[in-house]
Scaffold this motif. Structure first.
Motif, short mmCIF file in Angstrom:
data_model
loop_
_atom_site.label_atom_id
_atom_site.label_comp_id
_atom_site.label_asym_id
_atom_site.label_seq_id
_atom_site.Cartn_x
_atom_site.Cartn_y
_atom_site.Cartn_z
N HIS A 268 -3.69 -9.84 54.35
CA HIS A 268 -2.76 -10.96 54.56
C HIS A 268 -3.39 -12.29 54.15
O HIS A 268 -2.73 -13.16 53.58
N GLU A 269 -4.67 -12.46 54.44
CA GLU A 269 -5.35 -13.70 54.05
C GLU A 269 -5.43 -13.81 52.52
O GLU A 269 -5.32 -14.91 51.96
N GLN A 272 -2.02 -14.88 51.28
CA GLN A 272 -1.81 -16.31 51.52
C GLN A 272 -2.53 -17.14 50.46
O GLN A 272 -1.98 -18.12 49.93
N ARG A 275 -0.51 -17.03 47.30
CA ARG A 275 0.68 -17.89 47.37
C ARG A 275 0.32 -19.36 47.21
O ARG A 275 1.07 -20.14 46.64
N GLU A 276 -0.84 -19.72 47.73
CA GLU A 276 -1.28 -21.12 47.64
C GLU A 276 -1.91 -21.43 46.28
O GLU A 276 -2.29 -22.57 46.03
N LEU A 440 6.54 -13.53 56.09
CA LEU A 440 5.27 -14.23 55.88
C LEU A 440 5.52 -15.69 55.49
O LEU A 440 4.86 -16.61 55.97
N GLN A 441 6.50 -15.88 54.60
CA GLN A 441 6.82 -17.23 54.15
C GLN A 441 7.39 -18.07 55.29
O GLN A 441 7.07 -19.26 55.44
N GLN A 444 4.56 -19.07 57.59
CA GLN A 444 3.75 -20.12 56.98
C GLN A 444 4.48 -21.47 57.05
O GLN A 444 3.87 -22.50 57.35
#
Length: 489
Positions: A268-269, A272, A275-276, A440-441, A444
Motif C-alpha cells: 500500500h505504501e 501511494q 500515485r504521488e 484508497l483514493q 487519502q
C-alpha cells in the motif's frame, strides 16, 4: 577442403613466443593475420616474414560483429583453394571471436580447423597483477559488458578496451554497480618489456592514460560489504545473516503468517508513492517490498521447502510460457491478443476448479474479493445486462439497510450493510472502476483535507471543542477548494 591453421601470437613481444610457433610463422609463405597491430608481427616483418592483415575490414563496419563474420567467411573461402595459416593476438581460444565463428563453421561442415596454440594474455595478466585465478575471475568483453553479469566478489578482467570511447563505456557500466572512486588497474602489454600498470579511481578510467589493443582493465574483488550494496547476492546474504543464529532475534522469530501484514502494508505504501509520482519514494518502497519477498524466500529455505532459486525458476518459466509472441513463434496484433493468449495458457496450466469463484478470494482485501466474485459470475451471464439493474438493486439494499438501522439487531444491520457495499462494488464493475483504488483514493483525500482542518484549528485556539461543526465544515470546504485549484493548474 583444405585446413585453416590458427596460431596465437601471444600477448607480448617475440621473446614470449613459443619456439614451435615461431618456427611455424617463419616457414609460412603466406600468413594471414586479423590485425597487423601487434609487437610480434612488427618484429617478424623485420625478419622478412610476409603477411596480409584484415585491418581494412574494420573500416567497413561500425561494430565488431560484422567485422569478425567477414574475416571468418574470407578465410573459409581461401581454404577452398589452399592451406591457410591464420594468426591472431593472444591464444586462439581466448577472447577471439573470429576463431569462434570458424569453430561454428566447422561444426556445420563448412571448413576444417587446426588450432595450434599460443600464449594467452591471461597468463601474463595473472603474473603482472599477482592474482591467483583459483579465487575466481571473470573475463568479459568491454564492448558487450553488462553490469548485472558482473560478480563483484571475483577478479574481473575486461578486454577489448582499446580507446578512450570504449574506456568511457566500460566506466559508465562499472559505475552502475561500483562506487565512483573504486580502484581499477589499467594493464597494457602485460608480460612484455613495455608492460605498464596504473591504478586509478574508476571515474578517471577514460581520461587517465592512453589505452590500445593490448590494454586490459582489472577490477579487484569488492571485499567490503558496503561496497557491494548494489549486488543482489549482498542483499540475500544480509537477509540470511539476519535469520541466522547470530542474527536478529526478531527476524529469526518471523514466519510467513507473521510477516503477511507487513507485505500488505508495504504494498500500500508503494501504491501511494506511485500515485504521488514520487520516484525517490517509489524506489524506497520497492526496496521495502523486496525485503518482504527475500524474507519469505529465506524462511522457505530455512524450513527446507523452497529457496529463492525456486521462486525465480517458477516465475521465469511462467513469463516465457505465457509470452509465446516474444519467446516463441506466436503472432499477435495487439494487447487484446496478448491477454487472450495469457488467459488460455493460464487455463491450460491449472486443473479445472470445482467452482468459478475458486482462487478469486483476496485475503488482503474484501473489496477486491467482492469485485472478483462478481466479475467471474458476470462472465457466465449471472448479472444484469447493464448498470440500471445494479442501480435499482442499490436502492433496494439501501432501503433495507435503513430499515434495519431503525429497528433491527446489530447482526441484521451488519448483514444489510454488507449487501449494500456488495452492490456498490457491482456498480463499480459496470463502469470498470476499481473499488479498492477508489477507497484508497477516498482515504487519502480525507487524510489531506482533515490535516488542513487540524492545521486551521492549531492556528486558532488549538482545541477542536472550541469550534462548531459548521466552522469545521467551513475549513473542510476550504481544503476542498484548494485541492480543486491545484488540480486545475
Amino acid at each position: 577442403m583444405n585446413t585453416i591453421h590458427v596460431i596465437g601470437l601471444g600477448a607480448g613481444d617475440l621473446n614470449q613466443l613459443p619456439l614451435g610457433v615461431y618456427k611455424k610463422l617463419k616457414q609460412t609463405e603466406k600468413l594471414y593475420v586479423r590485425t597487423a597491430d601487434h609487437p610480434v608481427l612488427t618484429e617478424l616483418a623485420q625478419e622478412g616474414v610476409v603477411f596480409s592483415s584484415f585491418d581494412a575490414v574494420y573500416e567497413k563496419h561500425d561494430t565488431f560483429e560484422p567485422v569478425y563474420a567477414e574475416i571468418a567467411e574470407a578465410l573459409i573461402t581461401l581454404s577452398r583453394e589452399q592451406e591457410v595459416v591464420y594468426a591472431v593476438p593472444g591464444h586462439p581460444l581466448v577472447a577471439e571471436q573470429t576463431v569462434q565463428n570458424l569453430i561454428e563453421a566447422e561444426k556445420n561442415g563448412d571448413c576444417r580447423l587446426s588450432i595450434e596454440g599460443g600464449h594467452s594474455f591471461l597468463d601474463a595478466l595473472f603474473g603482472a597483477l599477482r592474482i591467483d585465478p583459483i579465487e575466481g575471475f571473470q573475463l568479459v568483453d568491454g564492448t558487450e559488458m553488462k553490469s548485472d553479469h558482473l560478480n563483484m566478489t571475483q577478479h574481473i578482467l575486461i578486454a577489448q578496451v582499446y580507446d578512450s570511447f570504449s574506456a568511457s563505456e566500460v566506466k559508465l557500466t562499472l559505475m552502475e554497480k561500483y562506487p565512483d572512486d573504486y580502484p581499477v588497474t589499467i594493464v597494457t602489454a602485460a608480460g612484455s618489456e613495455a608492460e605498464s600498470l596504473r591504478t586509478v579511481p574508476l571515474y578517471e578510467l577514460d581520461r587517465s592514460t592512453e589505452v590500445n589493443n593490448l590494454t586490459t582493465v582489472y577490477v579487484p574483488p569488492a571485499k567490503d560489504r558496503m561496497q557491494r550494496l548494489r549486488e543482489w547476492q549482498t542483499f540475500r546474504d544480509i537477509i540470511a545473516v539476519l535469520r541466522s543464529p547470530e542474527g536478529c532475534p526478531w527476524d529469526r522469530e518471523q514466519t510467513h503468517e507473521s510477516l503477511s501484514p507487513y507485505l500488505i502494508e508495504e504494498a500500500h505504501e508503494l501504491l501511494q508513492a506511485i500515485r504521488e509520482e514520487d520516484d525517490e519514494a517509489v524506489a524506497e518502497e520497492l526496496g521495502d517490498v523486496l525485503l518482504q519477498i527475500f524474507l519469505h524466500a529465506q524462511i522457505g529455505q530455512d524450513n527446507g521447502y523452497f529457496q529463492l532459486e525456486d521462486v525465480l525458476e517458477a516465475v521465469s518459466a511462467k513469463m516465457i510460457r505465457r509470452h509465446p509472441h516474444v519467446f516463441g513463434d506466436v503472432e499477435v496484433t495487439g494487447s487484446k491478443d496478448v491477454l487472450t493468449n495469457w488467459q488460455a495458457i493460464k487455463a491450460e496450466e491449472k486443473p479445472a476448479s470445482s467452482s468459478l469463484l475458486e482462487g478469486q478470494e483476496r485475503f488482503s482485501s474484501s473489496l477486491m474479493t467482492s469485485y472478483n466474485y462478481q466479475k467471474k459470475a458476470a462472465k457466465v451471464g449471472f448479472s444484469w445486462p447493464d448498470a440500471e439493474g445494479a442501480w435499482e438493486k442499490f436502492q433496494e439494499e439501501l432501503q433495507e439497510f435503513q430499515a434495519e438501522v431503525a429497528k433491527g439487531s446489530k447482526d441484521r444491520q451488519l448483514d444489510e450493510l454488507g449487501d449494500l457495499l456488495f452492490t456498490l462494488v457491482n456498480i463499480a464493475r459496470f463502469f470498470e472502476l476499481s473499488p479498492e483504488e477508489a477507497m484508497l483514493q477516498a482515504n487519502q483525500k480525507f487524510q489531506q483535507r482533515f490535516s488542513y482542518v487540524e492545521k486551521r484549528v492549531t492556528e486558532g485556539t488549538g482545541d477542536f471543542s472550541d469550534y462548531t461543526l459548521e466552522q469545521l465544515d467551513k475549513f473542510w470546504n476550504e481544503a476542498k477548494l484548494m485541492a480543486r485549484k491545484e488540480e486545475d493548474k
